[in-house]
Design a protein around this motif. Structure first.
Motif, PDB file in Angstrom:
ATOM      1  N   GLU B   1       0.833  -1.199   0.000  1.00  0.00           N
ATOM      2  CA  GLU B   1       0.000   0.000   0.000  1.00  0.00           C
ATOM      3  C   GLU B   1       0.870   1.254   0.000  1.00  0.00           C
ATOM      4  OE1 GLU B   1      -3.199   0.116   2.853  1.00  0.00           O
ATOM      5  OE2 GLU B   1      -2.889   2.244   3.242  1.00  0.00           O
ATOM      6  N   ILE B   2       0.525   2.188  -0.865  1.00  0.00           N
ATOM      7  CA  ILE B   2       1.276   3.449  -0.928  1.00  0.00           C
ATOM      8  C   ILE B   2       0.770   4.396   0.145  1.00  0.00           C
ATOM      9  CG2 ILE B   2       1.785   5.471  -2.342  1.00  0.00           C
ATOM     10  CD1 ILE B   2       1.661   3.634  -4.790  1.00  0.00           C
ATOM     11  N   VAL B   3       1.694   4.892   0.943  1.00  0.00           N
ATOM     12  CA  VAL B   3       1.357   5.844   2.001  1.00  0.00           C
ATOM     13  C   VAL B   3       1.675   7.254   1.508  1.00  0.00           C
ATOM     14  CG1 VAL B   3       1.849   6.585   4.347  1.00  0.00           C
ATOM     15  CG2 VAL B   3       1.786   4.141   3.792  1.00  0.00           C
ATOM     16  N   LEU B   4       0.694   8.146   1.667  1.00  0.00           N
ATOM     17  CA  LEU B   4       0.886   9.552   1.329  1.00  0.00           C
ATOM     18  C   LEU B   4       0.983  10.362   2.613  1.00  0.00           C
ATOM     19  CD1 LEU B   4      -1.693  10.020  -1.580  1.00  0.00           C
ATOM     20  CD2 LEU B   4       0.736   9.482  -1.729  1.00  0.00           C
ATOM     21  N   VAL B  29       4.351   7.297  -7.692  1.00  0.00           N
ATOM     22  CA  VAL B  29       2.989   7.203  -8.231  1.00  0.00           C
ATOM     23  C   VAL B  29       2.930   7.866  -9.603  1.00  0.00           C
ATOM     24  CG1 VAL B  29       1.933   7.071  -5.950  1.00  0.00           C
ATOM     25  CG2 VAL B  29       2.190   9.311  -7.055  1.00  0.00           C
ATOM     26  N   SER B  30       4.120   8.066 -10.204  1.00  0.00           N
ATOM     27  CA  SER B  30       4.191   8.745 -11.501  1.00  0.00           C
ATOM     28  C   SER B  30       3.506  10.115 -11.387  1.00  0.00           C
ATOM     29  CB  SER B  30       3.551   7.863 -12.577  1.00  0.00           C
ATOM     30  OG  SER B  30       3.708   8.429 -13.857  1.00  0.00           O
ATOM     31  N   ALA B  60      -7.539  29.677 -11.495  1.00  0.00           N
ATOM     32  CA  ALA B  60      -6.131  29.569 -11.870  1.00  0.00           C
ATOM     33  C   ALA B  60      -5.184  29.785 -10.697  1.00  0.00           C
ATOM     34  CB  ALA B  60      -5.810  30.569 -12.980  1.00  0.00           C
ATOM     35  N   ARG B  61      -5.698  30.296  -9.575  1.00  0.00           N
ATOM     36  CA  ARG B  61      -4.806  30.485  -8.417  1.00  0.00           C
ATOM     37  C   ARG B  61      -4.378  29.146  -7.794  1.00  0.00           C
ATOM     38  NH1 ARG B  61      -9.851  32.183  -6.594  1.00  0.00           N
ATOM     39  NH2 ARG B  61     -10.707  31.063  -4.790  1.00  0.00           N
ATOM     40  N   PHE B  62      -5.074  28.068  -8.168  1.00  0.00           N
ATOM     41  CA  PHE B  62      -4.701  26.734  -7.715  1.00  0.00           C
ATOM     42  C   PHE B  62      -3.785  26.097  -8.763  1.00  0.00           C
ATOM     43  CE2 PHE B  62      -7.381  26.115  -4.039  1.00  0.00           C
ATOM     44  CZ  PHE B  62      -8.433  26.996  -4.238  1.00  0.00           C
ATOM     45  N   SER B  63      -2.628  25.630  -8.322  1.00  0.00           N
ATOM     46  CA  SER B  63      -1.740  24.935  -9.240  1.00  0.00           C
ATOM     47  C   SER B  63      -1.097  23.745  -8.533  1.00  0.00           C
ATOM     48  CB  SER B  63      -0.668  25.878  -9.791  1.00  0.00           C
ATOM     49  OG  SER B  63       0.158  26.358  -8.752  1.00  0.00           O
ATOM     50  N   GLY B  64      -0.839  22.708  -9.307  1.00  0.00           N
ATOM     51  CA  GLY B  64      -0.195  21.519  -8.783  1.00  0.00           C
ATOM     52  C   GLY B  64       1.077  21.220  -9.544  1.00  0.00           C
ATOM     53  N   SER B  65       2.034  20.625  -8.850  1.00  0.00           N
ATOM     54  CA  SER B  65       3.281  20.259  -9.510  1.00  0.00           C
ATOM     55  C   SER B  65       3.843  19.004  -8.868  1.00  0.00           C
ATOM     56  CB  SER B  65       4.292  21.404  -9.412  1.00  0.00           C
ATOM     57  OG  SER B  65       4.624  21.668  -8.063  1.00  0.00           O
ATOM     58  N   GLY B  66       4.841  18.439  -9.534  1.00  0.00           N
ATOM     59  CA  GLY B  66       5.530  17.268  -9.003  1.00  0.00           C
ATOM     60  C   GLY B  66       5.276  16.023  -9.811  1.00  0.00           C
ATOM     61  N   SER B  67       6.063  15.007  -9.503  1.00  0.00           N
ATOM     62  CA  SER B  67       5.891  13.688 -10.090  1.00  0.00           C
ATOM     63  C   SER B  67       6.728  12.718  -9.276  1.00  0.00           C
ATOM     64  CB  SER B  67       6.306  13.650 -11.568  1.00  0.00           C
ATOM     65  OG  SER B  67       7.683  13.868 -11.693  1.00  0.00           O
ATOM     66  N   ASN B  92      -2.313   5.649  -8.812  1.00  0.00           N
ATOM     67  CA  ASN B  92      -1.402   4.909  -9.684  1.00  0.00           C
ATOM     68  C   ASN B  92      -1.446   3.416  -9.412  1.00  0.00           C
ATOM     69  OD1 ASN B  92       0.800   5.239 -11.750  1.00  0.00           O
ATOM     70  ND2 ASN B  92       1.946   4.132 -10.177  1.00  0.00           N
ATOM     71  N   ASN B  93      -1.493   3.075  -8.127  1.00  0.00           N
ATOM     72  CA  ASN B  93      -1.507   1.672  -7.714  1.00  0.00           C
ATOM     73  C   ASN B  93      -2.797   1.409  -6.955  1.00  0.00           C
ATOM     74  OD1 ASN B  93       1.187   2.097  -8.460  1.00  0.00           O
ATOM     75  ND2 ASN B  93       1.893   0.507  -7.059  1.00  0.00           N
ATOM     76  N   TRP B  94      -3.458   0.318  -7.327  1.00  0.00           N
ATOM     77  CA  TRP B  94      -4.661  -0.061  -6.588  1.00  0.00           C
ATOM     78  C   TRP B  94      -4.869  -1.555  -6.694  1.00  0.00           C
ATOM     79  CZ3 TRP B  94      -9.936  -1.539  -7.651  1.00  0.00           C
ATOM     80  CH2 TRP B  94     -10.093  -2.093  -8.928  1.00  0.00           C
ATOM     81  N   PRO B  95      -5.674  -2.208  -5.855  1.00  0.00           N
ATOM     82  CA  PRO B  95      -6.140  -1.530  -4.636  1.00  0.00           C
ATOM     83  C   PRO B  95      -5.052  -1.523  -3.563  1.00  0.00           C
ATOM     84  CG  PRO B  95      -7.024  -3.769  -4.768  1.00  0.00           C
ATOM     85  CD  PRO B  95      -6.236  -3.545  -6.009  1.00  0.00           C
TER      86      PRO B  95
END
Lengths: 122, 108
Positions: B1-4, B29-30, B60-67, B92-95
């Motif tokens: 299980e992926i932990v965030l 999680v790509s 537009a004031r909300f933005s996301g980044s990363g990988s 990306n991974n389930w379940p």
């Protein structure tokens, strides 16, 4: 308007059963996979289960596997969650959510209902 | 299980200021990461999917980044309606699909 409306929540004793329903409208229901997500009051979100558009792909969280069963009736635009052997720790607000394909076999949840409350207590 | 793991747990910010929220995954999680906003008594609302794509109707004031394993949600200039709890979620991974524990953005 795209809408999801959950129902079927209530108070049930430990070991009891409950069936949740989610009525979908405003979109072509059988084009989408669907999920159930729950939230204990004041806590975070926990994904519970997913079913593909045709019901052929199903997954469960370990915490509910073997006790909960997800299903859908595309003719009725409805999603269900049959919950058996309920425990106190299943007490939560249960949301249904539409699952949108991002790429490949990866789906995020883009539309959510308002939820239905399940309380498991003696 | 992926932990965030989200940080910080609580972020005091003044209206008009920038808010930067972090989400770290225990394995890659790509770009299969979404951000949701939840206000008291309301259902979660999708803000970002694919790590950086704004959902329909999101300002537009909300933005996301990363990988991979490191992701950021930035709110460029906080409005009064932005004070809420924010969750990241990997698909990306389930379940299972998993959520972070949330970051509460509160008025400073």
């Amino acid at each position: 308007e795209v809408q999801l409306v959950e129902s079927g929540g209530g108070v049930v004793r430990p070991g009891g059963s409950l069936r949740l329903s989610c009525a979908a409208s405003g979109f072509t229901f059988d084009d989408y996979g669907m999920s159930w997500v729950r939230q204990v009051t004041g806590k975070g979100l926990e994904w519970v289960s997913y079913i593909g558009w045709h019901g052929g792909r199903i997954g469960y969280a370990d915490s509910v596997k073997g006790r909960f069963t997800i299903s859908r009736d595309n003719a009725k635009n409805s999603l269900y969650l049959q919950m058996n052997s309920l425990r106190a720790e299943d007490t939560a607000l249960y949301y249904c959510a539409r699952s949108m394909r991002d790429w490949g076999d990866h789906y995020y949840m883009d539309v959510w209902g308002k939820g239905t409350t399940v309380t498991v207590s003696s | 299980e992926i932990v965030l793991t989200q940080s910080p747990a609580t972020l005091p910010v003044s209206p008009g200021e920038r808010a930067t929220l972090s989400c770290r995954a225990s394995q890659s999680v790509s770009s299969s990461l979404a951000w949701y906003q939840q206000k008291p008594g309301q259902a979660p609302r999708l803000l970002i999917y694919g790590a950086s794509t704004r959902a329909t109707g999101i300002p537009a004031r909300f933005s996301g980044s990363g990988s991979g394993t490191e992701f950021t949600l930035t709110i460029s200039s906080l409005q009064s309606e932005d004070f809420a709890v924010y969750y990241c979620q990997q698909y990306n991974n389930w379940p299972p699909w998993t959520f972070g524990q949330g970051t509460k953005v509160e008025i400073k």
